[in-house]
Structure formats: structure tokens, C-alpha cells
Design a protein around this motif. Sequence first.
Motif, PDB file in Angstrom:
ATOM      1  N   ARG A 159     -22.700  97.013 -42.535  1.00 43.68           N
ATOM      2  CA  ARG A 159     -21.820  96.173 -43.359  1.00 43.68           C
ATOM      3  C   ARG A 159     -21.640  94.792 -42.728  1.00 43.68           C
ATOM      4  N   ARG A 160     -21.499  94.748 -41.423  1.00 47.47           N
ATOM      5  CA  ARG A 160     -21.363  93.450 -40.753  1.00 47.47           C
ATOM      6  C   ARG A 160     -22.635  92.626 -40.897  1.00 47.47           C
ATOM      7  N   GLN A 161     -23.790  93.281 -40.779  1.00 49.24           N
ATOM      8  CA  GLN A 161     -25.045  92.564 -40.944  1.00 49.24           C
ATOM      9  C   GLN A 161     -25.183  91.996 -42.357  1.00 49.24           C
ATOM     10  N   LEU A 162     -24.778  92.807 -43.356  1.00 49.17           N
ATOM     11  CA  LEU A 162     -24.840  92.312 -44.733  1.00 49.17           C
ATOM     12  C   LEU A 162     -23.900  91.130 -44.943  1.00 49.17           C
ATOM     13  N   GLN A 163     -22.694  91.224 -44.367  1.00 48.62           N
ATOM     14  CA  GLN A 163     -21.758  90.112 -44.492  1.00 48.62           C
ATOM     15  C   GLN A 163     -22.310  88.855 -43.827  1.00 48.62           C
ATOM     16  N   ALA A 164     -22.922  89.025 -42.638  1.00 47.61           N
ATOM     17  CA  ALA A 164     -23.508  87.872 -41.957  1.00 47.61           C
ATOM     18  C   ALA A 164     -24.664  87.291 -42.769  1.00 47.61           C
ATOM     19  N   GLU A 165     -25.468  88.173 -43.367  1.00 42.98           N
ATOM     20  CA  GLU A 165     -26.574  87.690 -44.190  1.00 42.98           C
ATOM     21  C   GLU A 165     -26.064  86.954 -45.427  1.00 42.98           C
ATOM     22  N   TYR A 166     -25.013  87.493 -46.060  1.00 43.23           N
ATOM     23  CA  TYR A 166     -24.438  86.815 -47.220  1.00 43.23           C
ATOM     24  C   TYR A 166     -23.868  85.462 -46.821  1.00 43.23           C
ATOM     25  N   ALA A 167     -23.197  85.423 -45.659  1.00 47.22           N
ATOM     26  CA  ALA A 167     -22.640  84.149 -45.193  1.00 47.22           C
ATOM     27  C   ALA A 167     -23.753  83.142 -44.912  1.00 47.22           C
ATOM     28  N   ALA A 168     -24.848  83.616 -44.284  1.00 50.00           N
ATOM     29  CA  ALA A 168     -25.976  82.716 -44.013  1.00 50.00           C
ATOM     30  C   ALA A 168     -26.607  82.227 -45.308  1.00 50.00           C
ATOM     31  N   ARG A 169     -26.720  83.119 -46.300  1.00 49.12           N
ATOM     32  CA  ARG A 169     -27.253  82.695 -47.593  1.00 49.12           C
ATOM     33  C   ARG A 169     -26.352  81.663 -48.240  1.00 49.12           C
TER      34      ARG A 169
END
Length: 393
Positions: A159-169
Amino acid sequence: MSFDRLSAWLRDLSPRSVDLLVVAVVAWFTGLDAASNQPEYRQADWFTWLLLAVSLLALFWRRRWPVAVAVVTGAACAGWALYGHIGELLNLPVIVALYTVAVQGDRRRTLRTGLIASLTSGAVALWVGNDVVNPQGLAVLEMLWPLVPLLLGEVVRTRRQLQAEYAARAVRAEEDREREAARRVHEERVRIARELHDVVAHTVAAMTVQAGVALDAFDVKPEVARAAMRQVREAGKEAVRELRATVTVLREPEGDPVEPAPGIARLAELVDRFAGGDVEITLRREGEPDGVSPVVGLAAYRVVQEALTNVVKHSGARHAAVSVVRGDGRLTVEVVDDGPPSPSPATGGFGLVGMRERAAAAGGTIDYGPVPGGGFRVRAELPARGDNGGQRS
């Protein structure tokens, strides 16, 4: 509301403070469970508290060495079982350690750790036998409990990785929007500069020609001088109208200009504006101008305007010919003068660059260069209806 305050307070804590808080909570619950052993089983003694102290001390370093901490706390938990202790919370330190292994690692490490921890827990359960294991559960269940904190840690890490990926996007999307906005601003600045150049520079050049004619004929041919000054006045009015239309579009991007954009129907006026000076200009038109799109008409007009300005100001020519031919779905615009050969033919400049950009924007092409024997030619081929589907004539 109190839960929100607690969450905010926990988020404000430093990592070391969080580690101390986790150790304190684990010490409280594990210590109570170790101290309240059933009478028929081994009671807590110095070895019990030593294992607890080692587990708690190791937990304080779980962020830096998660696998090592999992090994130490797992060994302490196995030590309690082998020593004869039973309890529901004696495995709490190793649960926290396994969660940290998963949440700070990767999936491969989580799988390896889960396999080793599950086999070790099952082996300890089989070794100590039913007297210690049965009060806690079957041996198969002892193999499953280490997988629970690992699975929870894996879910949290994903979940943290997905949040970081969404933030980077989101950051990349914002950067893309900023770059696109900057590109559009640059294109708009270029367009405005091109429009102002076309309106001001070309009109001033035509007015200069007519003013020169009026000055030369002022004493000997007053009527010619008056006609030239009328051309100057008309050119000035035309420039004011075009500037007003340009400013209106800039002020109201969604609005229409107050005057229609010039097109090939007004080429005769344009040629008259430059006529009367030292250069004799002729205009030839073939084909019907009806149906030519406004974009193509404006591009043709600006190409002729820029070409005649260059002829009057730079070429030293005596004659210039403008031809506009429509046929086979193409509109061909050509301006040729008979000026003397230049030792360094023009290959660039803002005017020529502007002509090239206008032709490209209308879906056409433009060629320019010196003519063998002297002179300069500008030739633009444009799609008559403003698309790219026409064939070359």
C-alpha cells in the motif's frame, strides 16, 4: 475526535520515539503474560526475564537490522516454549519483528522469512510435545501464526508503494502540465510577435514607400503626391484595424476579432500599398479564390506581404511579380523579383522564418532562394482548404 488527536500525535513522533513506545507496549503485555503462568507449568524466573530483556533490547533496533531482530526474538520465543512456559502473548516480540521484516523488505525476503519461521515454529511445537503445545493450539496452527504478521507487513508495504507511485505520478503529471503550459505560452508569444511583425513592420515599409513617392512628387506632380499620401493614410487605417483585431483576440481568447483576417481577396490592396515607388509590382491570379479556408488565405496574404516588404527594403529590384494560382486542390503563391545577385543570399531572418511557420501551420510548404541570373523567389504551396490531403500541382 480523540482517535484523530492520537493519530496526529503518533505521526508527530520521531522514529526513535515510536520505537521506544513499541518496546514499552510489548514489554507491558508480554511481561504480564510471562508473570501469570499457570501453576502446573514452569513459573517465571531469572531466565524468563532474561529472554524478555533480550527480546525488548533487540526490538529497539528492528528498523536497522530487521532480520537479525527477528532471529533474536524468535529464538527467545522458542526458548520460552522449550523452557516450559506457555502464554498467548509470549510471541508478541517476534510478531512485531516479523512485521518489520515484511514492511521494510521485499516480497522475496518475506517469502524466505515466512518459510523459515513457519518450519521453525512447527519444529519447536513438535519438540516440546502436547504438554506445552496443546494449551496454545495444534502444531499445524503453530506453523501458521508467523505468516500473519508477515502478510500484514506485506499488505502495508504494498500500500505504501502504491501511494508513493501515485504521488510520483501526480508530480510527473503536474510537471507535464507545467511544461505544456510553458510550451503554449512560448507558442503564443511567438504568434503574437509574428502578428505584430506582420502588421507593423510590413505596413510601415509600405507607408515608407508611399511617403517617398509623395516627397519626390510633391512639387512637380501634386496629384501623384496626394495619391501616395492617401495610400499612406489607408495603410495606417489598415494597420490600426489589424492591431485592434489582434488586441481584441488577446484580451478575449474565446472572442472573435472585430475585423476578418486578410486573405487572398485583398492581395490587390496589398500590392497597391507597395506600388508607386522604385519597384514596379504586378499581380496575376488564376483559379477561383472561393472556398479557400481563412487559415490558408491569411497564410498566403502574409507570405506575399513579407516577400514584398523584403523586395522593397532589401532587394534593389526594379520589377516584382506576384502570382496566385489555384488548381488540383492546391494554392500556389509566388513572388519573384529581378534584384541583383547578393554575395550572401538570405537564408534566414525573422521574416523568412515567419513565412515558413505560417506555411507549415496551414499544412503547406515554402521554398525561397536566389534565381539564376539575378533576383529572388519565394514560392509557397498550400492546401486550398486547409488540410494536408491535397496533391502537389
